[in-house]
Design an enzyme around this catalytic site. Structure first.
Site, PDB file in Angstrom:
ATOM      1  N   GLN A 102       0.834  -1.207   0.000  1.00  0.00           N
ATOM      2  CA  GLN A 102       0.000   0.000   0.000  1.00  0.00           C
ATOM      3  C   GLN A 102       0.872   1.261   0.000  1.00  0.00           C
ATOM      4  O   GLN A 102       1.900   1.301   0.647  1.00  0.00           O
ATOM      5  CB  GLN A 102      -0.846   0.051   1.279  1.00  0.00           C
ATOM      6  CG  GLN A 102      -1.835  -1.065   1.435  1.00  0.00           C
ATOM      7  CD  GLN A 102      -2.141  -1.315   2.901  1.00  0.00           C
ATOM      8  OE1 GLN A 102      -1.634  -2.258   3.494  1.00  0.00           O
ATOM      9  NE2 GLN A 102      -2.960  -0.459   3.500  1.00  0.00           N
ATOM     10  N   ARG A 130      -5.822  -2.078   1.737  1.00  0.00           N
ATOM     11  CA  ARG A 130      -5.261  -3.355   1.257  1.00  0.00           C
ATOM     12  C   ARG A 130      -6.035  -3.887   0.056  1.00  0.00           C
ATOM     13  O   ARG A 130      -5.464  -4.461  -0.866  1.00  0.00           O
ATOM     14  CB  ARG A 130      -5.287  -4.395   2.375  1.00  0.00           C
ATOM     15  CG  ARG A 130      -4.385  -4.055   3.550  1.00  0.00           C
ATOM     16  CD  ARG A 130      -4.538  -5.089   4.648  1.00  0.00           C
ATOM     17  NE  ARG A 130      -3.790  -4.769   5.853  1.00  0.00           N
ATOM     18  CZ  ARG A 130      -4.208  -3.946   6.813  1.00  0.00           C
ATOM     19  NH1 ARG A 130      -5.379  -3.328   6.701  1.00  0.00           N
ATOM     20  NH2 ARG A 130      -3.471  -3.724   7.876  1.00  0.00           N
ATOM     21  N   SER A 145       1.001 -16.198 -11.483  1.00  0.00           N
ATOM     22  CA  SER A 145       2.199 -16.647 -12.201  1.00  0.00           C
ATOM     23  C   SER A 145       3.157 -17.362 -11.247  1.00  0.00           C
ATOM     24  O   SER A 145       3.743 -18.386 -11.591  1.00  0.00           O
ATOM     25  CB  SER A 145       2.890 -15.454 -12.883  1.00  0.00           C
ATOM     26  OG  SER A 145       3.428 -14.593 -11.909  1.00  0.00           O
ATOM     27  N   ASP A 205      -2.208  -8.732  13.307  1.00  0.00           N
ATOM     28  CA  ASP A 205      -3.202  -7.948  14.062  1.00  0.00           C
ATOM     29  C   ASP A 205      -3.303  -8.487  15.492  1.00  0.00           C
ATOM     30  O   ASP A 205      -3.453  -7.728  16.456  1.00  0.00           O
ATOM     31  CB  ASP A 205      -4.562  -8.022  13.373  1.00  0.00           C
ATOM     32  CG  ASP A 205      -4.409  -7.861  11.876  1.00  0.00           C
ATOM     33  OD1 ASP A 205      -4.537  -6.752  11.371  1.00  0.00           O
ATOM     34  OD2 ASP A 205      -4.104  -8.876  11.207  1.00  0.00           O
ATOM     35  N   ALA A 211      -0.892  -9.904  17.110  1.00  0.00           N
ATOM     36  CA  ALA A 211       0.316  -9.431  17.817  1.00  0.00           C
ATOM     37  C   ALA A 211       0.146  -7.974  18.239  1.00  0.00           C
ATOM     38  O   ALA A 211       0.549  -7.575  19.341  1.00  0.00           O
ATOM     39  CB  ALA A 211       1.538  -9.587  16.924  1.00  0.00           C
ATOM     40  N   ARG A 212      -0.458  -7.179  17.363  1.00  0.00           N
ATOM     41  CA  ARG A 212      -0.681  -5.762  17.698  1.00  0.00           C
ATOM     42  C   ARG A 212      -1.643  -5.650  18.879  1.00  0.00           C
ATOM     43  O   ARG A 212      -1.440  -4.839  19.789  1.00  0.00           O
ATOM     44  CB  ARG A 212      -1.239  -5.026  16.473  1.00  0.00           C
ATOM     45  CG  ARG A 212      -0.202  -4.847  15.390  1.00  0.00           C
ATOM     46  CD  ARG A 212      -0.805  -4.362  14.075  1.00  0.00           C
ATOM     47  NE  ARG A 212       0.252  -4.065  13.113  1.00  0.00           N
ATOM     48  CZ  ARG A 212       0.098  -4.053  11.798  1.00  0.00           C
ATOM     49  NH1 ARG A 212      -1.097  -4.327  11.274  1.00  0.00           N
ATOM     50  NH2 ARG A 212       1.103  -3.769  10.996  1.00  0.00           N
ATOM     51  N   HIS A 237      -7.847  -9.814   7.500  1.00  0.00           N
ATOM     52  CA  HIS A 237      -6.677  -8.997   7.845  1.00  0.00           C
ATOM     53  C   HIS A 237      -6.902  -7.666   7.132  1.00  0.00           C
ATOM     54  O   HIS A 237      -6.525  -7.484   5.977  1.00  0.00           O
ATOM     55  CB  HIS A 237      -5.379  -9.648   7.358  1.00  0.00           C
ATOM     56  CG  HIS A 237      -4.194  -8.711   7.426  1.00  0.00           C
ATOM     57  ND1 HIS A 237      -3.749  -8.141   8.584  1.00  0.00           N
ATOM     58  CD2 HIS A 237      -3.381  -8.222   6.449  1.00  0.00           C
ATOM     59  CE1 HIS A 237      -2.718  -7.356   8.341  1.00  0.00           C
ATOM     60  NE2 HIS A 237      -2.475  -7.378   7.042  1.00  0.00           N
TER      61      HIS A 237
HETATM   62  N1  LIG Z   1       0.101 -10.004   5.453  1.00  0.00           N
HETATM   63  C1  LIG Z   1       0.561  -8.978   6.135  1.00  0.00           C
HETATM   64  O1  LIG Z   1       0.333  -8.847   7.344  1.00  0.00           O
HETATM   65  C2  LIG Z   1       1.383  -7.955   5.409  1.00  0.00           C
HETATM   66  C3  LIG Z   1       1.438  -8.013   4.051  1.00  0.00           C
HETATM   67  N2  LIG Z   1       2.173  -7.107   3.349  1.00  0.00           N
HETATM   68  C4  LIG Z   1       2.133  -7.258   1.916  1.00  0.00           C
HETATM   69  O2  LIG Z   1       3.282  -7.965   1.449  1.00  0.00           O
HETATM   70  C5  LIG Z   1       3.513  -7.637   0.069  1.00  0.00           C
HETATM   71  C6  LIG Z   1       4.982  -7.274  -0.132  1.00  0.00           C
HETATM   72  O3  LIG Z   1       5.249  -6.057   0.535  1.00  0.00           O
HETATM   73  P1  LIG Z   1       6.731  -5.435   0.550  1.00  0.00           P
HETATM   74  O4  LIG Z   1       7.729  -6.502   0.771  1.00  0.00           O
HETATM   75  O5  LIG Z   1       6.705  -4.260   1.439  1.00  0.00           O
HETATM   76  O6  LIG Z   1       6.861  -4.935  -0.957  1.00  0.00           O
HETATM   77  P2  LIG Z   1       8.212  -4.703  -1.747  1.00  0.00           P
HETATM   78  O7  LIG Z   1       7.865  -3.871  -2.918  1.00  0.00           O
HETATM   79  O8  LIG Z   1       9.289  -4.260  -0.835  1.00  0.00           O
HETATM   80  O9  LIG Z   1       8.609  -6.171  -2.261  1.00  0.00           O
HETATM   81  C7  LIG Z   1       7.846  -6.866  -3.181  1.00  0.00           C
HETATM   82  C8  LIG Z   1       8.802  -7.682  -4.025  1.00  0.00           C
HETATM   83  O10 LIG Z   1       8.050  -8.519  -4.888  1.00  0.00           O
HETATM   84  C9  LIG Z   1       8.803  -8.648  -6.079  1.00  0.00           C
HETATM   85  N3  LIG Z   1       7.923  -9.106  -7.148  1.00  0.00           N
HETATM   86  C10 LIG Z   1       6.882  -8.439  -7.713  1.00  0.00           C
HETATM   87  N4  LIG Z   1       6.338  -9.195  -8.689  1.00  0.00           N
HETATM   88  C11 LIG Z   1       7.033 -10.373  -8.721  1.00  0.00           C
HETATM   89  C12 LIG Z   1       6.937 -11.541  -9.502  1.00  0.00           C
HETATM   90  N5  LIG Z   1       6.011 -11.681 -10.455  1.00  0.00           N
HETATM   91  N6  LIG Z   1       7.829 -12.527  -9.264  1.00  0.00           N
HETATM   92  C13 LIG Z   1       8.767 -12.414  -8.312  1.00  0.00           C
HETATM   93  N7  LIG Z   1       8.906 -11.314  -7.539  1.00  0.00           N
HETATM   94  C14 LIG Z   1       8.051 -10.310  -7.744  1.00  0.00           C
HETATM   95  C15 LIG Z   1       9.371  -7.255  -6.325  1.00  0.00           C
HETATM   96  O11 LIG Z   1      10.470  -7.276  -7.212  1.00  0.00           O
HETATM   97  C16 LIG Z   1       9.729  -6.839  -4.906  1.00  0.00           C
HETATM   98  O12 LIG Z   1      11.085  -7.130  -4.594  1.00  0.00           O
HETATM   99  C17 LIG Z   1       2.531  -6.495  -0.240  1.00  0.00           C
HETATM  100  O13 LIG Z   1       1.392  -7.011  -0.900  1.00  0.00           O
HETATM  101  C18 LIG Z   1       2.152  -5.963   1.124  1.00  0.00           C
HETATM  102  O14 LIG Z   1       0.903  -5.319   1.148  1.00  0.00           O
HETATM  103  C19 LIG Z   1       2.903  -6.144   3.976  1.00  0.00           C
HETATM  104  C20 LIG Z   1       2.907  -6.079   5.351  1.00  0.00           C
HETATM  105  C21 LIG Z   1       2.108  -6.947   6.187  1.00  0.00           C
HETATM  106  C1  LIG Z   2       0.490  -3.750   5.459  1.00  0.00           C
HETATM  107  C2  LIG Z   2      -0.278  -4.634   6.321  1.00  0.00           C
HETATM  108  O1  LIG Z   2      -1.062  -5.425   5.872  1.00  0.00           O
HETATM  109  C3  LIG Z   2      -0.108  -4.532   7.744  1.00  0.00           C
HETATM  110  O2  LIG Z   2       0.898  -4.024   8.238  1.00  0.00           O
HETATM  111  O3  LIG Z   2      -1.039  -4.914   8.470  1.00  0.00           O
END
Ligand SMILES: NC(=O)C1=CN([C@@H]2O[C@H](COP(=O)(O)OP(=O)(O)OC[C@H]3O[C@@H](n4cnc5c(N)ncnc54)[C@H](O)[C@@H]3O)[C@@H](O)[C@H]2O)C=CC1
Ligand SMILES: CC(=O)C(=O)O
Length: 310
Positions: free
Chosen positions: A79, A85, A98, A145, A147-148, A172
């Site tokens: 985001q 989200r 993919s 969440d 943990a928070r 989430h």
């Molecule tokens: N589930 C949760 O509690 C949380 C989820 N997220 C989510 O995690 C995801 C990643 O966030 P960040 O690491 O901060 O983003 P980021 O941009 O730092 O890293 C994403 C990576 O994915 C790679 N990527 C994109 N398309 C790809 C593909 N087709 N094949 C291989 N690699 C690919 C990019 O090159 C990049 O290195 C986001 O969707 C974010 O919203 C973030 C924080 C908490």
């Molecule tokens: C970005 C996200 O999903 C989180 O920190 O909760």
């Protein structure tokens, strides 16, 4: 166990770092479409290992995931400040499709651990297109969440967050449900335990904690662009439960046949997690308002997932 991490950005690298320093994996392989980034993350993390563990950390292509027991899916966009989200769905659904087929071509029977957002819907897609059993496609869901929630409760009551088995369930995201009525602290239910300690959970305290849990990600993203340490540790915690066959109760997201009056929806509940993935779902006791909020959260996720016609 060998762990693959597809997506070596902030979330993937934080998970890899947490896993490596805790020594929860024998080997970690980073895969990213940005190969130079994957190599750099692996190198950097491998330089922390001699201080803490003996995990081998490297970068590779999909072929290097062969033999992995768990593959973390942390690829995709995050985001921007102010963005929700759910707005990421279209972009991250394409990415996940993919990636899942690339993984299955080399690891036919992995546990997929999904972190990409919106994590419940992305987990739903990963489960459908992979054809893997529901217990092997696990979204990190509300582990963060939860943990928070525990962290804020711990600050208020002044006991360890690890002594507060309270859970956030449902999406989430914005519709998540803090399960106050089933929450426990120390040796009693949360509300009476807090009152005994002279730290009552008043309506104002409850509202403030609910607000701060629900809005934590927005606030952190406003301040530093992304959240990653919390989820990195959360992913490591799920991996530990699997690799050590702990049977730990963690709030994670999987396809659920029936919950809160809604069928076939992917959301978080407290669930038993061990070597075979998720082995049981545990619906906490909920008061009517929490039950209604869970139904609303489940209905929203179901409508969104159904609209994708996977
Ligand atoms: N589930 C949760 O509690 C949380 C989820 N997220 C989510 O995690 C995801 C990643 O966030 P960040 O690491 O901060 O983003 P980021 O941009 O730092 O890293 C994403 C990576 O994915 C790679 N990527 C994109 N398309 C790809 C593909 N087709 N094949 C291989 N690699 C690919 C990019 O090159 C990049 O290195 C986001 O969707 C974010 O919203 C973030 C924080 C908490
Ligand atoms: C970005 C996200 O999903 C989180 O920190 O909760």
């Amino acid at each position: 166990m060998k762990i693959g991490i597809v997506g070596a950005g902030m979330v993937g690298s934080s998970a890899g770092f947490a896993l490596a320093i805790a020594g929860y994996a024998n080997e970690i392989v980073f895969v990213d479409k940005n190969e130079a980034l994957a190599v750099a993350q692996a190198e950097d993390i491998s330089h922390a290992v001699p201080f803490m563990s003996a995990t081998r950390v490297r970068a590779g292509g999909y072929a290097d995931l062969a033999g992995a027991g768990i593959v973390v899916l942390s690829a995709g966009v995050g985001q921007r400040p102010g963005e929700g989200r759910l707005e990421l769905l279209e972009r991250n659904a394409v990415v996940i499709r993919s990636i899942v087929s690339e993984i299955l071509a080399v690891v036919p029977d992995p546990i997929l651990l999904v972190a990409a957002n919106p994590v419940d819907v992305i987990t739903h897609i990963a489960a459908k297109i992979s054809g893997l059993p529901r217990n092997r496609v696990i979204g990190s869901g509300t582990i963060l969440d939860t943990a928070r929630f525990r962290s804020l409760l711990a600050r208020h009551i002044e006991i360890s967050p690890q002594s507060i088995p309270a859970f956030v369930i449902g999406e989430h995201g914005d519709s998540e449900v803090l399960a106050w009525s089933g929450a426990v602290a120390g040796s009693a239910d949360l509300i009476s335990f807090a009152a005994q300690l002279g730290k009552p959970i008043t309506e104002d305290v409850r509202k403030a904690i609910d607000h701060d849990v629900r809005n934590a990600a927005y606030k952190i993203i406003e301040g530093k662009g992304a959240t990653y340490y919390g989820i990195g540790a959360g992913i490591a915690r799920i991996v530990r439960a699997i690799t050590r066959d702990e049977g730990s109760v963690l709030s994670v997201s999987i396809h659920t046949d029936h919950v809160a009056g809604v069928d076939n929806v992917t959301l978080s509940l407290p669930r038993v997690v061990g070597a075979r993935g998720v082995t049981a779902d545990l619906l906490p006791d909920l008061e009517p308002s929490e039950q209604q909020a869970l139904t609303r959260s489940a209905q929203m996720l179901k409508e969104l997932s159904d609209s994708l016609h996977i």
